[in-house]
Design a protein around this motif. Structure first.
Motif, short mmCIF file in Angstrom:
data_model
loop_
_atom_site.label_atom_id
_atom_site.label_comp_id
_atom_site.label_asym_id
_atom_site.label_seq_id
_atom_site.Cartn_x
_atom_site.Cartn_y
_atom_site.Cartn_z
N CYS A 30 28.95 57.09 40.24
CA CYS A 30 27.55 56.84 39.72
C CYS A 30 26.76 57.37 40.87
N PHE A 31 25.23 58.16 40.70
CA PHE A 31 24.75 58.46 41.59
C PHE A 31 24.23 57.23 42.72
N GLY A 32 23.87 56.05 42.96
CA GLY A 32 23.74 55.51 43.52
C GLY A 32 25.36 54.88 44.68
N VAL A 33 26.73 55.25 44.07
CA VAL A 33 27.44 54.39 44.36
C VAL A 33 27.68 55.80 45.56
N SER A 90 24.53 49.68 47.74
CA SER A 90 23.36 50.36 46.68
C SER A 90 23.05 48.93 46.04
N CYS A 113 20.21 51.42 45.84
CA CYS A 113 20.40 52.62 45.12
C CYS A 113 18.80 52.24 44.38
N TYR A 115 17.64 52.86 42.25
CA TYR A 115 17.19 52.11 40.77
C TYR A 115 16.95 50.94 40.88
N VAL A 116 17.64 50.16 41.20
CA VAL A 116 17.35 49.09 41.86
C VAL A 116 16.67 48.23 42.86
N THR A 183 21.14 46.53 35.90
CA THR A 183 21.19 47.93 36.02
C THR A 183 22.14 48.23 34.91
N THR A 184 23.48 47.47 35.27
CA THR A 184 24.82 47.60 34.65
C THR A 184 24.91 46.53 33.45
N CYS A 211 20.23 50.93 34.12
CA CYS A 211 20.67 52.81 34.30
C CYS A 211 20.61 53.22 34.15
N THR A 214 24.63 53.93 33.33
CA THR A 214 24.80 53.24 32.85
C THR A 214 24.84 52.92 31.34
N ALA A 281 31.17 52.25 37.32
CA ALA A 281 30.39 53.68 37.78
C ALA A 281 31.14 53.24 40.34
#
Ligand code: F3S
Length: 737
Positions: A30-33, A90, A113, A115-116, A183-184, A211, A214, A281
């Motif tokens: 995913c973007f964050g990872v 993240s 991340c 989002y987090v 988020t997940t 997310c 997710t 992710a």
């Protein structure tokens, strides 16, 4: 893990004729990872020592790769060495964890991340406003612990709607509540939780913090599982979102979770028509591709059992081996290749190219591209093979370079660095040293400007340890070729645009394309000059023409001054005989005064032409600088002599009355003296009263400067025809120019 929703088929059962494999579009990083991995590898590339607070992502293969590059996972801030950069993964961390790092003075790179981070802010606000934070998630998950740490003391964590129900029973209905989710967190379960909160709490704020990546992944997994006989979920056992994907898939079809292709061993594919593949992710594209290829191979080699196929594919691979690979996936930092075995081939970006300008593998590698590679390292435990394209190119290049050394072939090289001894160039992946004496056309020239330039060079010496090259030899050959062409094409009168290379007292050397020719000082200007620098400067670009050639000795005489600028031509058209004009006196001699008619042309007013009266000494009547009115009596273009008269413009003196006989004798004598010019002798010429003589011509050297070509007999300079010289044969009409 394999779910029990469908009975397992008999192992090694028949495969249907057509089996479809479908890979979820949302599978993988995913973007964050991706962001966290990129930030960490950037640090490693920059040579930093890196400590991650916990494994950077939930994938053992990626963690092992990062460890190989020097990253170390630590479990708490106290374990971070002071010279390391601490990377916050993240998932984020609680404020107290960050505080500990700051207290120790450790450099921090925060890969939490975004989002987090957003959930952290919600939690902080809720605590500040005295609200209760309801947090849906796995209490043991680092992301959840990090969020809870933002609002200590007022947070309730729950992993299901059922647990939430118990919590809500102990909270006053009207208490202000803020609800967020990991988020997940499972989308369906969260929907149930939200419904419950809305029902029970009268003063609640619910934030949709699951997310989107997710959500999309879970939604696609659900759809995929509905149309598949088997869904393979790839991801680390510690990955929360991978586990959720497994549960989503298992709710609709047979699902299997694996960490890599090796774990596919033993899965029964009998009767399977549609296989879906998705991934968490934290799963790298290489692992996904490995699984996809393995499944595909099995289907296409359907006659073999899956076990046999795996055994076959695990052929021995060893370091130094040359293999062919096909690019199957490209990410920012590495390229995954299929090398025909079940190993996953990985080429790190720096092993693909040594061009530091390339920031992402996507710029240089293309899917399905076939490449030759060298095996650098084999990890049989993980089934990963580290490969290098760069080393392969160097291997191939070494063969070419060795051949070039034997055959004297000119090679292209890229200069990577300079040092005191010379330059270092990359030639077909081989490091070639170019000594300073071989780096430029002439010894002593600055060679450092060649760094980061492409050059042509010859390999003078090759060995696997040391390879020597020469740029100079190539330049010399090119120069020779240019000179040969010049001598084949040159002819008298041909014009060239050249560059003034050097000046001497006797002329200017001009490079007319690999060959230097001499423009004698007399050929630079129609006017008398003392030094070539009065007309040209070193570096000037000028048009010249070939005046003379010495083909045997390779010498070229050049002309520069142009006929149209010849003042004698101007004189011819603008000064007819008899014309009257004013001009300055530029020199005085015993026999007359020289007057400047045009730049480069002086005419003589003979002493007898100054006045009707007898003039004893020219200096009594004239001086240098006087502006005098003269009449042009005669021009001898061949001898370049001009006769002028001032007297012709003066009124005739009145005739005397008839004289006595004695008077007549005297008168006759006077008349003769005024009309016959005195004989001009060498002594008169040698002792001018106020003559402006040019500087004596300097002696010309017998040889030419290095590599310069000059005529053996240069034309005589104009200065040779100075007033004194002509005066030897002077008459009353003779003038000088
Ligand atoms: Fe971030 Fe969503 Fe990934 S929250 S770490 S982008 S799963």
């Amino acid at each position: 893990m394999d779910n029990k929703q469908r009975p397992p088929k008999e192992k090694g059962g028949e495969l249907p004729n057509e089996v479809r494999i479908e890979l979820a579009k949302t599978a993988g990083f995913c973007f964050g990872v991706d962001r966290a991995v990129r930030m960490t590898t950037d640090l490693l590339r920059a040579g930093k020592k890196v400590a991650t607070l916990g494994p950077l992502i939930h994938n053992p293969q990626v963690i092992r790769l990062l460890e190989e590059q020097g990253a170390k996972a630590v479990s708490c801030p106290a374990e971070v060495e002071l010279d390391s950069v601490a990377v916050i993964r993240s998932h984020g961390v609680a404020p107290q964890v960050r505080g500990e790092l700051e207290q120790r003075g450790v450099e921090i790179v925060d890969a939490t991340c975004p989002y987090v981070q957003k959930i952290h802010k919600i939690a902080q606000n809720s605590a500040r406003e005295g609200k209760i934070l309801l947090l849906a998630g796995d209490a043991g998950h680092p992301e959840v612990q990090g969020i809870a740490g933002q609002a200590p003391g007022v947070t309730f964590i729950f992993s299901s709607a059922e647990e939430l129900g118990d919590i809500l029973e102990g909270i006053e209905q009207a208490r202000p509540i803020v609800a967020v989710a990991q988020t997940t967190f499972a989308v369906d379960e969260w929907a149930e939780c939200v419904r419950l909160i809305k029902k029970v709490c009268t003063n609640s704020e619910v934030f949709d913090t699951i997310c989107k990546a997710t959500q999309a992944r879970q939604k696609e997994t659900e759809e995929l599982s509905r149309r598949s006989d088997l869904v393979i979920v790839i991801g680390g056992n510690g990955s929360s979102n991978t586990r959720k994907l497994y549960h989503v898939a298992a709710a609709h079809t047979r699902a299997v979770q694996v960490e890599d292709a090796v774990q596919l061993k033993g899965i029964d594919l009998g009767g399977v028509c549609a296989i879906g593949i998705t991934a968490g992710a934290s799963t790298p594209s290489s692992a996904i591709e490995e699984v996809r290829t393995t499944m595909s191979d099995q289907i296409h080699e359907g006659e073999k059992s899956f076990e046999e196929m795996l055994d076959d594919s695990m052929k021995p691979v060893y370091a130094g081996q040359v293999v062919k690979g096909v690019v199957v996936a490209v990410s920012t930092n590495d390229i995954t290749v299929d090398i025909g075995t079940k190993h996953t081939g990985i080429v790190k970006l720096e092993e693909w190219t040594d061009d530091p300008a390339v920031r992402s593998a996507e710029e240089v590698a293309k899917r399905d591209e076939e490449v030759d590679l060298v095996v650098v390292k084999v990890n049989d435990q993980d089934g990963i093979v580290q490969l290098s394209k760069r080393q392969m190119e160097a291997k191939k290049g070494a063969i070419e370079v060795e051949k070039a050394a034997e055959e004297g072939t000119v090679m292209d090289g890229y200069v990577t660095e300079s040092n005191k001894g010379g330059l270092v160039a990359n030639v077909k992946g081989v490091k070639v040293f170019i000594p300073a004496s071989q780096a430029t056309a002439r010894r002593g020239e600055d060679y450092t400007a060649l760094v980061r330039q492409h050059v042509k060079l010859k390999i003078k010496e090759y060995s696997p340890r040391r390879t020597i090259g020469s740029i100079r030899e190539v330049l010399a050959e090119e120069q020779n070729a240019v000179r040969e062409k010049f001598w084949n094409e040159v002819e008298v009168g041909k014009k060239y645009i050249g560059t003034v290379k050097s000046l001497t007292n006797y002329g200017a050397f001009v490079d007319i394309g690999g060959v230097d020719g001499l423009v004698h000082i007399s050929e630079l200007s129609w006017s008398r000059i003392k030094h070539p620098s009065e007309v040209v400067q070193v570096g000037d670009t000028i048009e010249v023409y070939v005046k003379d050639l010495d083909m045997e000795n390779h010498k070229v005489s050049l002309g520069y001054k142009k006929q149209e600028d010849n003042p004698w031509e101007k004189l011819k058209t603008e000064y007819p005989i008899g014309s009257v004009f004013t001009a300055p006196v530029v020199s005085i001699t015993q026999f007359g005064a020289f007057v400047r008619i045009l730049p480069g042309i002086d005419g003589l007013v003979h002493i007898s032409e100054i006045s009707h009266e007898r003039v004893e000494k020219v200096a009594d009547a004239l001086k240098v600088g006087d502006e005098v009115e003269v009449k042009l009596l005669d021009v001898d273009f061949d001898r370049k002599r001009i006769s002028l008269s001032m007297k012709a413009l003066l009124p005739e003196p009145e005739k005397d009355q008839p004289r006595t006989g004695e008077d007549e004798v005297v008168a006759s004598a006077s008349e003769e003296e005024t009309t016959v010019a005195p004989e001009i002798t060498a002594e008169m010429e040698a002792e001018p009263e106020e003559e402006q003589q040019p500087a004596p011509a300097e002696e010309e050297p017998a040889g030419e400067p290095d590599e310069a070509q000059a005529p053996e007999e240069a034309p005589q300079p104009v200065e040779d025809e100075v007033p004194g010289a002509e005066a030897e044969e002077g008459t009353e009409e003779e003038t000088e120019s």
